[in-house]
Design an enzyme around this catalytic site. Structure first.
Site, mmCIF file in Angstrom:
data_model
loop_
_atom_site.group_PDB
_atom_site.id
_atom_site.type_symbol
_atom_site.label_atom_id
_atom_site.label_comp_id
_atom_site.label_asym_id
_atom_site.label_seq_id
_atom_site.Cartn_x
_atom_site.Cartn_y
_atom_site.Cartn_z
ATOM 1 N N LYS A 174 0.829 -1.215 0.000
ATOM 2 C CA LYS A 174 0.000 0.000 0.000
ATOM 3 C C LYS A 174 0.867 1.270 0.000
ATOM 4 C CE LYS A 174 -2.312 -0.805 3.797
ATOM 5 N NZ LYS A 174 -1.620 -2.031 4.221
ATOM 6 N N ARG A 190 -9.550 1.274 9.885
ATOM 7 C CA ARG A 190 -9.150 -0.121 10.089
ATOM 8 C C ARG A 190 -10.324 -1.001 10.498
ATOM 9 N NH1 ARG A 190 -3.505 -1.008 10.555
ATOM 10 N NH2 ARG A 190 -2.304 0.899 10.830
ATOM 11 N N ARG A 242 11.495 -5.977 4.671
ATOM 12 C CA ARG A 242 11.143 -4.558 4.683
ATOM 13 C C ARG A 242 11.990 -3.778 5.682
ATOM 14 N NH1 ARG A 242 4.934 -2.560 4.944
ATOM 15 N NH2 ARG A 242 5.025 -3.099 7.152
ATOM 16 N N ARG A 258 11.395 -2.967 11.612
ATOM 17 C CA ARG A 258 10.469 -2.800 12.730
ATOM 18 C C ARG A 258 10.186 -4.161 13.364
ATOM 19 N NH1 ARG A 258 5.432 0.489 10.392
ATOM 20 N NH2 ARG A 258 5.074 -1.590 9.558
ATOM 21 N N ARG A 260 -0.281 -10.257 12.901
ATOM 22 C CA ARG A 260 -0.836 -9.042 12.306
ATOM 23 C C ARG A 260 -1.820 -9.377 11.182
ATOM 24 N NH1 ARG A 260 3.667 -5.263 10.294
ATOM 25 N NH2 ARG A 260 1.948 -3.797 10.095
#
Length: 212
Positions: A13, A88, A123, A156, A167
């Protein structure tokens, strides 16, 4: 062009948002970034959010929505915006509608869970400005440094494979129902994320063509 971006964590995204913004000269409004800005600027809503964040609690919807509302009233949002990371949940989407913010379309980027687990472990995020990179798909010009501000790139905690699955589970339970919510409003556009960023971008462009 007033867009909401939907998709599981790691679906791409952020990358697509950057490309859409560049092309249409509109800002991406990421929940994480505007929370940080509100904390720095010491706005009324920012100070309210701070008390929750410092005690490790989630910021309540009414405060988050207040911060977003303030942000959408800024001059750079006049020609449109992209909301990334909000709403969300169904209650957040209903609250957004109640604010009278007209959304043109909701772009949903679909990627299989297995591919996301692999993708997210590579990432890296700038610890200063929040820009996103990837060891395979979107490498910075200088290893370990952000192209935008020169900040250090870090992994992260929630990009570690063991937490990615958790998640994804939360996404499927809480956020995925938004697809049906916006589909009923006739606003849902679905794009199947490809291995190559450029291939996904082409599909996104085709999906958004009718909005121009």
């Amino acid at each position: 062009m007033k867009l909401i971006l939907l998709g599981a964590p790691g679906a791409g995204k952020g990358t697509q948002a950057e490309l859409i913004c560049e092309k249409n000269h509109i800002p991406t409004i990421s929940t994480g970034n505007i929370l940080r800005e509100a904390l720095k600027s010491g706005t009324e809503m920012g100070l309210k959010a701070k008390t929750y964040m410092e005690s490790g609690q989630l910021v309540p919807d009414e405060i988050l929505i207040g911060i977003i509302k303030d942000r959408l009233q800024e001059a750079d949002c006049e020609n449109g915006f992209i909301l990334d990371g909000f709403p969300r949940t169904i209650p957040q989407a209903e609250a957004l509608d109640a604010m009278g913010i007209g959304i043109d379309a909701v772009l949903d980027i679909e990627v299989a869970d297995e591919a996301i687990v692999t993708r997210m472990s590579g990432r890296r995020v700038c610890e200063n400005c929040g820009s996103s990179y990837h060891l395979l798909y979107k490498q910075p010009k200088v290893e370990g440094k952000c192209d935008q501000c020169g900040g250090t790139l870090v992994q992260r905690k929630d990009d570690h494979p063991d937490t990615v699955k958790e998640r994804l589970e939360v996404y499927h339970t809480q956020t995925e129902p938004l697809k049906e919510f916006y589909s009923k409003q006739g606003k849902l556009l679905v794009v199947h994320g490809q291995e190559e960023i450029e291939a996904t971008s082409r599909l996104v462009e085709e999906a958004l063509e009718g909005l121009k």
